[in-house]
Scaffold this motif. Structure first.
Motif, PDB file in Angstrom:
ATOM      1  N   LYS A 182       1.146  -1.463   0.277  1.00  0.00           N
ATOM      2  CA  LYS A 182      -0.176  -0.032  -0.074  1.00  0.00           C
ATOM      3  C   LYS A 182       1.325   1.230   0.054  1.00  0.00           C
ATOM      4  O   LYS A 182       0.805   2.503   0.878  1.00  0.00           O
ATOM      5  N   ALA A 183       2.243   1.025  -0.584  1.00  0.00           N
ATOM      6  CA  ALA A 183       2.623   2.387  -0.874  1.00  0.00           C
ATOM      7  C   ALA A 183       1.919   3.888  -1.206  1.00  0.00           C
ATOM      8  O   ALA A 183       0.969   3.866  -1.884  1.00  0.00           O
ATOM      9  N   LYS A 184       2.161   4.701   0.030  1.00  0.00           N
ATOM     10  CA  LYS A 184       1.729   6.214  -1.173  1.00  0.00           C
ATOM     11  C   LYS A 184       2.898   7.156  -1.825  1.00  0.00           C
ATOM     12  O   LYS A 184       2.134   8.421  -3.265  1.00  0.00           O
ATOM     13  N   TYR A 185       3.741   6.692  -1.587  1.00  0.00           N
ATOM     14  CA  TYR A 185       4.415   7.242  -2.163  1.00  0.00           C
ATOM     15  C   TYR A 185       5.147   6.710  -3.344  1.00  0.00           C
ATOM     16  O   TYR A 185       6.004   5.651  -2.855  1.00  0.00           O
ATOM     17  N   LEU A 186       6.289   7.337  -4.529  1.00  0.00           N
ATOM     18  CA  LEU A 186       7.197   6.739  -4.857  1.00  0.00           C
ATOM     19  C   LEU A 186       8.562   7.902  -5.383  1.00  0.00           C
ATOM     20  O   LEU A 186       7.834   9.046  -5.925  1.00  0.00           O
ATOM     21  N   ILE A 187       9.646   7.319  -4.669  1.00  0.00           N
ATOM     22  CA  ILE A 187      10.519   8.368  -5.348  1.00  0.00           C
ATOM     23  C   ILE A 187      11.507   7.816  -6.400  1.00  0.00           C
ATOM     24  O   ILE A 187      11.494   6.436  -6.957  1.00  0.00           O
ATOM     25  N   LEU A 188      11.355   8.348  -7.143  1.00  0.00           N
ATOM     26  CA  LEU A 188      11.802   7.723  -8.775  1.00  0.00           C
ATOM     27  C   LEU A 188      13.093   8.700  -9.393  1.00  0.00           C
ATOM     28  O   LEU A 188      13.557   9.908  -8.954  1.00  0.00           O
ATOM     29  N   GLY A 189      14.859   8.336  -9.713  1.00  0.00           N
ATOM     30  CA  GLY A 189      15.738   8.258  -9.384  1.00  0.00           C
ATOM     31  C   GLY A 189      15.947   8.001 -11.331  1.00  0.00           C
ATOM     32  O   GLY A 189      15.348   8.000 -12.008  1.00  0.00           O
ATOM     33  N   SER A 190      17.071   7.982 -11.932  1.00  0.00           N
ATOM     34  CA  SER A 190      17.364   7.679 -13.184  1.00  0.00           C
ATOM     35  C   SER A 190      18.150   6.508 -13.804  1.00  0.00           C
ATOM     36  O   SER A 190      17.219   5.845 -13.769  1.00  0.00           O
ATOM     37  N   PHE A 191      19.380   5.893 -12.219  1.00  0.00           N
ATOM     38  CA  PHE A 191      19.224   4.408 -12.647  1.00  0.00           C
ATOM     39  C   PHE A 191      20.814   4.550 -11.950  1.00  0.00           C
ATOM     40  O   PHE A 191      21.913   5.415 -11.859  1.00  0.00           O
ATOM     41  N   ILE A 210       3.399  -0.651 -10.960  1.00  0.00           N
ATOM     42  CA  ILE A 210       3.073   0.301  -9.161  1.00  0.00           C
ATOM     43  C   ILE A 210       2.354   1.372  -9.143  1.00  0.00           C
ATOM     44  O   ILE A 210       1.854   1.000  -7.759  1.00  0.00           O
ATOM     45  N   LEU A 211       2.203   1.941 -10.088  1.00  0.00           N
ATOM     46  CA  LEU A 211       1.154   2.659 -10.407  1.00  0.00           C
ATOM     47  C   LEU A 211      -0.209   2.116 -10.504  1.00  0.00           C
ATOM     48  O   LEU A 211      -1.220   2.937  -9.404  1.00  0.00           O
ATOM     49  N   LYS A 212      -0.165   1.329 -10.582  1.00  0.00           N
ATOM     50  CA  LYS A 212      -1.668   0.203 -10.566  1.00  0.00           C
ATOM     51  C   LYS A 212      -1.830  -0.606  -9.429  1.00  0.00           C
ATOM     52  O   LYS A 212      -3.052  -0.135  -9.228  1.00  0.00           O
ATOM     53  N   ASN A 213      -1.238  -0.806  -9.112  1.00  0.00           N
ATOM     54  CA  ASN A 213      -1.362  -1.166  -8.042  1.00  0.00           C
ATOM     55  C   ASN A 213      -1.497  -0.904  -6.406  1.00  0.00           C
ATOM     56  O   ASN A 213      -1.128  -1.623  -5.237  1.00  0.00           O
ATOM     57  N   ASN A 214      -1.015   0.420  -6.545  1.00  0.00           N
ATOM     58  CA  ASN A 214      -0.633   0.498  -5.076  1.00  0.00           C
ATOM     59  C   ASN A 214      -1.492   2.384  -4.961  1.00  0.00           C
ATOM     60  O   ASN A 214      -1.890   3.238  -6.288  1.00  0.00           O
ATOM     61  N   PRO A 215      -1.945   2.973  -4.285  1.00  0.00           N
ATOM     62  CA  PRO A 215      -2.847   4.305  -3.649  1.00  0.00           C
ATOM     63  C   PRO A 215      -1.515   5.218  -3.950  1.00  0.00           C
ATOM     64  O   PRO A 215      -1.638   6.370  -2.773  1.00  0.00           O
ATOM     65  N   ILE A 216      -0.623   5.714  -5.010  1.00  0.00           N
ATOM     66  CA  ILE A 216       0.437   7.066  -4.955  1.00  0.00           C
ATOM     67  C   ILE A 216      -0.379   7.520  -5.690  1.00  0.00           C
ATOM     68  O   ILE A 216      -1.527   7.992  -5.926  1.00  0.00           O
TER      69      ILE A 216
END
Length: 175
Positions: free
Chosen positions: A14-23, A110-116
């Motif tokens: 149930k992740a509410k937040y997502l941190i995105l980096g590059s590589f 991630i976005l489809k399966n969690n309430p981000i």
């Protein structure tokens, strides 16, 4: 040499937040190194991401387990927008990443399966590439707030580490 992301994604329930980096950095592939920060954002300990989080959350983040425990508590998923690429000059700089394959499937899942509710980008580069390469996701998720953090790279010198920590503390979820 083609490199495939070694860590995949980290998504607590149930992740509410997502941190995105590059590589991930080239140092992440060095099995001989048993140092701290050998997960996302490892570059021989120079990247300021984990030290900033240690400071703002008042906790030790020296192992992958400690990092994952914090992100699970906060409801934060972690991923990079690039799944596979090559490097020019064995450089960690985003501008030297070529032949890029984006992690569309992983991030969509991630976005489809969690309430981000919020996506945090670790740099302007990541934000720009996300908006460009993940247009459909942005369009399909209009209620997700997109927030760019100051780059934790030591090469980003427009802000001191203390200034970056202050901004991260303002923007990231509270513990």
């Amino acid at each position: 040499m083609i490199e495939t992301h070694p860590f995949g994604v980290f998504t607590p329930p149930k992740a509410k937040y997502l941190i995105l980096g590059s590589f991930t950095t080239k140092e992440a592939y060095d099995d001989k190194k048993k140092e701290a920060y050998t997960w996302f954002y490892s570059n021989g300990g120079r990247n300021q991401f984990w030290p900033i989080l240690e400071e703002i959350y008042g906790t030790r983040l020296q192992t992958r387990g400690e990092m994952q425990k914090l992100f699970t508590k906060l409801g934060v998923a972690l991923a990079d927008i690039i799944y596979q690429c090559e490097r020019k000059k064995r450089s960690n700089l985003d501008k030297n990443l070529t032949n890029i394959v984006y992690a569309l499937e992983d991030i969509t899942k991630i976005l489809k399966n969690n309430p981000i509710t919020k996506i945090f980008f670790t740099s302007r580069f990541v934000e720009k590439e996300f908006r460009k390469r993940f247009k459909e996701i942005v369009k399909d998720c209009p209620n997700i707030e997109l927030i760019t953090l100051p780059s934790p790279s030591p090469r980003y010198v427009l802000m001191t580490k203390a200034e970056k920590a202050k901004k991260y503390k303002e923007l990231l979820p509270k513990s």
